[in-house]
Scaffold this motif. Structure first.
Motif, PDB file in Angstrom:
ATOM      1  N   GLN A  41       0.828  -1.201   0.000  1.00  0.00           N
ATOM      2  CA  GLN A  41       0.000   0.000   0.000  1.00  0.00           C
ATOM      3  C   GLN A  41       0.867   1.257   0.000  1.00  0.00           C
ATOM      4  O   GLN A  41       1.769   1.398   0.831  1.00  0.00           O
ATOM      5  CB  GLN A  41      -0.891  -0.007   1.246  1.00  0.00           C
ATOM      6  N   ARG A  42       0.587   2.190  -0.919  1.00  0.00           N
ATOM      7  CA  ARG A  42       1.373   3.418  -0.990  1.00  0.00           C
ATOM      8  C   ARG A  42       0.544   4.665  -0.774  1.00  0.00           C
ATOM      9  O   ARG A  42       1.069   5.718  -0.513  1.00  0.00           O
ATOM     10  CB  ARG A  42       2.066   3.512  -2.356  1.00  0.00           C
ATOM     11  N   GLY A  43      -0.759   4.567  -0.910  1.00  0.00           N
ATOM     12  CA  GLY A  43      -1.592   5.737  -0.710  1.00  0.00           C
ATOM     13  C   GLY A  43      -1.901   6.445  -2.014  1.00  0.00           C
ATOM     14  O   GLY A  43      -1.287   6.177  -3.044  1.00  0.00           O
ATOM     15  N   PRO A  44      -2.853   7.377  -2.025  1.00  0.00           N
ATOM     16  CA  PRO A  44      -3.283   8.068  -3.246  1.00  0.00           C
ATOM     17  C   PRO A  44      -2.261   9.100  -3.711  1.00  0.00           C
ATOM     18  O   PRO A  44      -1.372   9.504  -2.975  1.00  0.00           O
ATOM     19  CB  PRO A  44      -4.589   8.750  -2.817  1.00  0.00           C
ATOM     20  N   PHE A  45      -2.429   9.527  -4.963  1.00  0.00           N
ATOM     21  CA  PHE A  45      -1.593  10.583  -5.511  1.00  0.00           C
ATOM     22  C   PHE A  45      -2.151  11.931  -5.083  1.00  0.00           C
ATOM     23  O   PHE A  45      -3.335  12.070  -4.806  1.00  0.00           O
ATOM     24  CB  PHE A  45      -1.543  10.475  -7.037  1.00  0.00           C
ATOM     25  N   PHE A  46      -1.288  12.946  -5.031  1.00  0.00           N
ATOM     26  CA  PHE A  46      -1.704  14.254  -4.558  1.00  0.00           C
ATOM     27  C   PHE A  46      -2.627  14.950  -5.570  1.00  0.00           C
ATOM     28  O   PHE A  46      -2.578  14.691  -6.761  1.00  0.00           O
ATOM     29  CB  PHE A  46      -0.481  15.138  -4.293  1.00  0.00           C
ATOM     30  N   LEU A  47      -3.432  15.869  -5.043  1.00  0.00           N
ATOM     31  CA  LEU A  47      -4.330  16.653  -5.891  1.00  0.00           C
ATOM     32  C   LEU A  47      -3.521  17.548  -6.819  1.00  0.00           C
ATOM     33  O   LEU A  47      -2.605  18.256  -6.385  1.00  0.00           O
ATOM     34  CB  LEU A  47      -5.245  17.521  -5.031  1.00  0.00           C
ATOM     35  N   ASP A  48      -3.883  17.523  -8.091  1.00  0.00           N
ATOM     36  CA  ASP A  48      -3.206  18.336  -9.098  1.00  0.00           C
ATOM     37  C   ASP A  48      -4.079  19.550  -9.387  1.00  0.00           C
ATOM     38  O   ASP A  48      -4.832  19.590 -10.359  1.00  0.00           O
ATOM     39  CB  ASP A  48      -2.983  17.495 -10.368  1.00  0.00           C
ATOM     40  N   ILE A  49      -4.011  20.569  -8.508  1.00  0.00           N
ATOM     41  CA  ILE A  49      -4.770  21.802  -8.691  1.00  0.00           C
ATOM     42  C   ILE A  49      -3.813  22.979  -8.541  1.00  0.00           C
ATOM     43  O   ILE A  49      -2.797  22.885  -7.839  1.00  0.00           O
ATOM     44  CB  ILE A  49      -5.953  21.922  -7.706  1.00  0.00           C
ATOM     45  N   PRO A  50      -4.117  24.124  -9.185  1.00  0.00           N
ATOM     46  CA  PRO A  50      -3.161  25.242  -9.252  1.00  0.00           C
ATOM     47  C   PRO A  50      -2.628  25.715  -7.910  1.00  0.00           C
ATOM     48  O   PRO A  50      -1.424  25.916  -7.749  1.00  0.00           O
ATOM     49  CB  PRO A  50      -3.967  26.339  -9.957  1.00  0.00           C
ATOM     50  N   VAL A  51      -3.500  25.922  -6.931  1.00  0.00           N
ATOM     51  CA  VAL A  51      -3.024  26.511  -5.682  1.00  0.00           C
ATOM     52  C   VAL A  51      -2.053  25.590  -4.955  1.00  0.00           C
ATOM     53  O   VAL A  51      -1.053  26.047  -4.394  1.00  0.00           O
ATOM     54  CB  VAL A  51      -4.214  26.881  -4.770  1.00  0.00           C
ATOM     55  N   LEU A  52      -2.297  24.292  -4.990  1.00  0.00           N
ATOM     56  CA  LEU A  52      -1.388  23.354  -4.323  1.00  0.00           C
ATOM     57  C   LEU A  52      -0.091  23.203  -5.104  1.00  0.00           C
ATOM     58  O   LEU A  52       0.992  23.100  -4.515  1.00  0.00           O
ATOM     59  CB  LEU A  52      -2.070  21.998  -4.130  1.00  0.00           C
ATOM     60  N   LEU A 263      -4.498  32.745  -4.049  1.00  0.00           N
ATOM     61  CA  LEU A 263      -4.784  33.119  -5.444  1.00  0.00           C
ATOM     62  C   LEU A 263      -5.471  34.458  -5.584  1.00  0.00           C
ATOM     63  O   LEU A 263      -5.327  35.128  -6.608  1.00  0.00           O
ATOM     64  CB  LEU A 263      -5.642  32.031  -6.104  1.00  0.00           C
ATOM     65  N   ASN A 264      -6.222  34.885  -4.588  1.00  0.00           N
ATOM     66  CA  ASN A 264      -6.916  36.171  -4.665  1.00  0.00           C
ATOM     67  C   ASN A 264      -6.071  37.236  -3.987  1.00  0.00           C
ATOM     68  O   ASN A 264      -6.063  37.373  -2.770  1.00  0.00           O
ATOM     69  CB  ASN A 264      -8.285  36.100  -3.971  1.00  0.00           C
ATOM     70  N   THR A 265      -5.371  37.997  -4.790  1.00  0.00           N
ATOM     71  CA  THR A 265      -4.438  38.985  -4.249  1.00  0.00           C
ATOM     72  C   THR A 265      -5.086  40.342  -4.007  1.00  0.00           C
ATOM     73  O   THR A 265      -4.421  41.282  -3.611  1.00  0.00           O
ATOM     74  CB  THR A 265      -3.257  39.181  -5.212  1.00  0.00           C
ATOM     75  N   GLY A 266      -6.379  40.450  -4.289  1.00  0.00           N
ATOM     76  CA  GLY A 266      -7.062  41.709  -4.068  1.00  0.00           C
ATOM     77  C   GLY A 266      -7.062  42.612  -5.276  1.00  0.00           C
ATOM     78  O   GLY A 266      -7.474  43.762  -5.192  1.00  0.00           O
ATOM     79  N   ASP A 267      -6.603  42.103  -6.435  1.00  0.00           N
ATOM     80  CA  ASP A 267      -6.545  42.942  -7.627  1.00  0.00           C
ATOM     81  C   ASP A 267      -7.926  43.435  -8.036  1.00  0.00           C
ATOM     82  O   ASP A 267      -8.094  44.568  -8.472  1.00  0.00           O
ATOM     83  CB  ASP A 267      -5.922  42.154  -8.791  1.00  0.00           C
ATOM     84  N   GLU A 268      -8.962  42.555  -7.889  1.00  0.00           N
ATOM     85  CA  GLU A 268     -10.308  42.954  -8.273  1.00  0.00           C
ATOM     86  C   GLU A 268     -10.790  44.111  -7.412  1.00  0.00           C
ATOM     87  O   GLU A 268     -11.430  45.040  -7.883  1.00  0.00           O
ATOM     88  CB  GLU A 268     -11.257  41.757  -8.152  1.00  0.00           C
ATOM     89  N   GLU A 269     -10.458  44.074  -6.100  1.00  0.00           N
ATOM     90  CA  GLU A 269     -10.858  45.151  -5.216  1.00  0.00           C
ATOM     91  C   GLU A 269     -10.149  46.442  -5.604  1.00  0.00           C
ATOM     92  O   GLU A 269     -10.722  47.523  -5.568  1.00  0.00           O
ATOM     93  CB  GLU A 269     -10.528  44.789  -3.769  1.00  0.00           C
TER      94      GLU A 269
END
Length: 278
Positions: A41-52, A263-269
């Motif tokens: 047993q090795r466990g699942p692979f990590f989530l492949d999403i931008p923030v991570l 990810l939200n740096t406040g640029d929209e504000e």
């Protein structure tokens, strides 16, 4: 638009299902089917999403010495260093009330650890890219905040009270801090949330079981004196809400706060403010 499918590099692409099954502890048999072998047993692979992906390899701090919180965060695949806050938790429960008390305590922990990390940063140690803190409290039906048990007698009395009143609330405050790339005050993004789970104890639990559970010492370091993820589940009939919130950190909520802070740096504000000025 081209219908051509762009494949990921072989080093980063997810493995085939057969290959993944093998890496999870399943071995191919002679006829090509898959046979389970738990020893591999090795466990699942990590989530492949931008923030991570953006945070991998960066300095991330968990402002808590709770091994349960670190374990809950493990599936995110970030290498958290553990730096608990040394600031005393002496806020007034009476003046603040449960929700504000748990939130202010978590905020205090997060800022204390972040400021300490900046003070101790050296050329070889980068500033943190992420700091996460949390605080969990048990709230009785009368609004009383329960801390960790102070003695065996206090522990037994606490669990008997939770059983006799049938249900109680577990509130966990999560605070996520991520430094801003610009110089906008205060220099970081700060995201918070307070989650609530209702826990129902089994009214038929005997005094003998409670006393036996207390003697295991599993719950001595936990607010309310029990661990849902361990033998403490024997005391619980059901819950309404997130189970990992009771353990100490609601993972889904925490991931959402990480995405907002990083990810939200406040640029929209800023753009909205510039538009108002025109």
């Amino acid at each position: 638009m081209s219908d051509k499918i762009v494949e990921k590099d072989a080093s980063t692409a997810a493995p085939s299902y057969d290959a993944a099954a093998v890496q999870h502890g399943a071995l191919p048999t002679r006829n090509g089917s898959v046979e389970r072998r738990g020893t591999l047993q090795r466990g699942p692979f990590f989530l492949d999403i931008p923030v991570l992906n953006q945070l991998r390899g960066k300095r991330c701090i968990l402002a808590s010495q709770s091994p349960r919180r670190k374990q809950i965060l493990a599936p995110l695949g970030l290498n958290f260093e553990v730096t608990p806050s040394k600031k005393p938790e002496n806020l007034s429960k009476e003046d603040l009330g449960p929700l504000q008390y748990v939130l202010k305590t978590a905020e205090q922990k997060c800022l204390d650890v972040y400021e300490l990390a900046l003070e101790n940063s050296m050329k070889s140690i980068p500033d943190p890219s992420l700091v996460i803190s949390a605080d969990t409290i048990i709230v009785t039906n009368s609004g009383r905040i329960l801390e960790k048990p102070r003695s065996q007698a206090d522990h037994i009395a606490m669990l008997k009270m939770l059983r006799d009143q049938k249900s109680h609330k577990v509130n966990t405050a999560v605070v996520v801090l991520a430094p801003r790339e610009d110089a906008r005050d205060p220099g970081y993004n700060f995201e918070t949330s307070v989650e609530e789970t209702k826990v129902f104890f089994d009214e038929s639990v005997s005094d003998e079981l409670i006393e036996a559970y207390v003697r295991t010492r599993e719950g001595v370091d936990k607010a309310g004196g029990y661990g849902l993820q361990g033998m403490g589940s024997l005391l619980v009939e059901k819950i309404e809400g997130s189970s990992d919130n009771v353990v100490g950190l609601p993972l889904r909520v925490t991931l959402g706060l990480i995405e907002k802070a990083v990810l939200n740096t406040g640029d929209e504000e800023d753009e909205a403010g510039d538009a108002d000025d025109e």
